[in-house]
Scaffold this motif. Structure first.
Motif, PDB file in Angstrom:
ATOM      1  N   GLN A  18      43.341   5.487  27.234  1.00  8.49           N
ATOM      2  CA  GLN A  18      42.958   5.037  28.565  1.00  8.49           C
ATOM      3  C   GLN A  18      41.516   5.431  28.871  1.00  8.49           C
ATOM      4  O   GLN A  18      40.749   4.634  29.437  1.00  8.49           O
ATOM      5  N   GLN A  19      41.166   6.691  28.487  1.00  3.76           N
ATOM      6  CA  GLN A  19      39.783   7.105  28.690  1.00  3.76           C
ATOM      7  C   GLN A  19      38.830   6.248  27.866  1.00  3.76           C
ATOM      8  O   GLN A  19      37.764   5.843  28.348  1.00  3.76           O
ATOM      9  N   GLU A  20      39.251   5.982  26.592  1.00  2.00           N
ATOM     10  CA  GLU A  20      38.417   5.139  25.743  1.00  2.00           C
ATOM     11  C   GLU A  20      38.304   3.737  26.317  1.00  2.00           C
ATOM     12  O   GLU A  20      37.230   3.126  26.293  1.00  2.00           O
ATOM     13  N   LEU A  21      39.458   3.233  26.850  1.00  2.69           N
ATOM     14  CA  LEU A  21      39.440   1.908  27.458  1.00  2.69           C
ATOM     15  C   LEU A  21      38.506   1.884  28.657  1.00  2.69           C
ATOM     16  O   LEU A  21      37.732   0.935  28.840  1.00  2.69           O
ATOM     17  N   THR A  22      38.598   2.964  29.473  1.00  2.00           N
ATOM     18  CA  THR A  22      37.701   3.048  30.627  1.00  2.00           C
ATOM     19  C   THR A  22      36.251   3.081  30.177  1.00  2.00           C
ATOM     20  O   THR A  22      35.382   2.414  30.750  1.00  2.00           O
ATOM     21  N   SER A  23      36.015   3.893  29.112  1.00  2.00           N
ATOM     22  CA  SER A  23      34.645   3.973  28.583  1.00  2.00           C
ATOM     23  C   SER A  23      34.190   2.624  28.032  1.00  2.00           C
ATOM     24  O   SER A  23      33.048   2.200  28.261  1.00  2.00           O
ATOM     25  N   LEU A  24      35.114   1.932  27.322  1.00  2.00           N
ATOM     26  CA  LEU A  24      34.752   0.632  26.763  1.00  2.00           C
ATOM     27  C   LEU A  24      34.506  -0.398  27.861  1.00  2.00           C
ATOM     28  O   LEU A  24      33.605  -1.243  27.746  1.00  2.00           O
ATOM     29  N   ARG A  25      35.335  -0.305  28.915  1.00  2.00           N
ATOM     30  CA  ARG A  25      35.110  -1.214  30.039  1.00  2.00           C
ATOM     31  C   ARG A  25      33.751  -0.955  30.682  1.00  2.00           C
ATOM     32  O   ARG A  25      33.016  -1.893  31.032  1.00  2.00           O
TER      33      ARG A  25
END
Length: 394
Positions: free
Chosen positions: A155-162
């Protein structure tokens, strides 16, 4: 002890009483015999027999009466024998029934014991299963925890990717709108520092370079970081490596501050630091490049000089001169105009060469002066730059 004494006293009393009765009976029998008395019109002899018999009867009767009066067991034996037999039979039947019941109970007990053993075995199996299930539960719990951790990381990576996607989109928009302050791998500034400095002095010098980079970045429209207030951010690892290289260098070094990614207007610049040894590459007056050319009426002087400049730039890059804005060479406009005019007025074979105007180091630039020689270099003869060990472009 008391019961034995009572029994002994009872027996003694019966013996004494029997002796008394026997004595009385004998006494009466002798008296009757002497006096020839008759009872019930019997002859004296038979009367004596009768007295003896009565005496014996009395002895037995008194004995029974005394025993009956003294012992309940005797009374029971004399008068309750039938009842005792019936009770005995009843007890025997009850014993048989109880024996059968006991056998059945033993069988049931054996069954119960067998079932208990089975249950104990099942209990042990259940305990083992419970332990295995608890272990599986623990492992599943750890797996769940790991999965939750991975989920949080994803989720953190997804947030970072977003966020990165949003930044890239805004970067694309900025590129389309021309709002890029520094492009990826664009040099912000460079500085020459003495090698072998202590780590503290090297750190101060690099911080001064970053502060100067801040000023340049702010002038070009970059923004400050919300926490540090800096317009140029260098990762700690790059910063420490740059300090180490300066500290361990034996000669002067070139420190370059280069944008790591496209930097948008109003945002801080993420940069990298490159440290290279500032070694001398060409000495003043040394031939850097030369080329044999043929000039005729159809020669395009502009295209010819453009090709020469490109080749001269490639020579500088190959020798290790650090580029600035993709170029390493600098030729004065007056020298370029002079050479252009000279080439327009010449026809035939010439040699065009570039000579270093000053000592040229890794930091650059490659500042040269173009010269046109009318003499032709014999075919197959090495050029002066080749004789000096330099790399030329044909």
């Amino acid at each position: 002890m008391r019961a034995s004494f009572s029994s002994f006293l009872l027996i003694l009393s019966i013996i004494l009483l029997s002796g008394v009765i026997a004595y009385v009976g004998d006494f009466l029998g002798r008296r009757i015999g002497r006096k020839k008395l008759s009872l019930f019109k019997l002859r004296p002899r038979y009367t004596a027999f009768l007295v003896s018999i009565i005496t014996g009867i009395l002895i037995a009767t008194v004995t029974l009466l005394v025993l009956s009066a003294a012992s309940e067991d005797v009374r029971t034996a004399l008068f309750g024998m039938q009842e005792l037999r019936e009770q005995l039979n009843s007890l025997n039947q009850e014993v048989i029934a109880r024996s059968l019941e006991l056998e059945n109970t033993k069988k049931r007990l054996e069954d119960y014991q067998s079932r208990v053993q089975e249950l104990e075995t099942k209990e042990r199996e259940l305990q083992n299963s419970k332990a295995a299930l608890e272990e599986q539960t623990r492992l599943l719990g750890e797996t769940v925890a790991q999965l939750e951790k991975q989920r949080d990381e994803l989720q953190q990576e997804l947030t970072s990717l977003r966020a990165e996607l949003a930044r890239l989109r805004s970067g694309i928009v900025a590129i389309r709108q021309g709002r890029i302050v520094f492009q990826d791998d664009e040099e912000i500034l460079r500085a020459i520092l003495p090698g072998g400095m202590s780590e503290d002095k090297a750190q101060e010098a690099l911080l001064a370079v970053i502060r100067k980079g801040d000023q340049l970045a702010l002038q070009k429209g970059a923004g400050r970081h919300s926490e540090t207030g800096q317009a140029v951010f260098v990762p700690e690892e790059d910063f420490r490596q740059a300090i180490d290289r300066i500290h361990n260098a034996s000669n002067d070094v070139v420190v370059r501050l280069v944008a790591a990614i496209n930097s948008l207007q109003g945002e801080p610049v993420i940069a990298r630091m490159y440290v290279d040894e500032n070694r001398k590459i060409f000495s003043q007056g040394e031939i850097v490049y030369q080329k044999a050319l043929t000039i005729d009426e159809e020669t395009n002087i502009d295209a010819l000089l453009g090709e020469v400049l490109r080749e001269l730039n490639a020579v500088g890059l190959k020798q290790g001169i650090l580029p600035q804005e993709g170029k390493v060479g600098i030729i004065s406009a007056s020298n370029l105009t002079e050479v252009f005019q000279e080439l327009e007025s010449i026809r035939g074979k010439i040699v065009l060469r570039a000579v270093a105007e000053e000592d040229i180091f890794t930091a650059g630039p490659l500042r040269v002066r173009l010269e046109v020689l009318k003499e032709q270099t014999p075919e197959g003869q090495a050029t002066q730059s080749e004789q000096g060990g330099q790399n030329d472009t044909a």
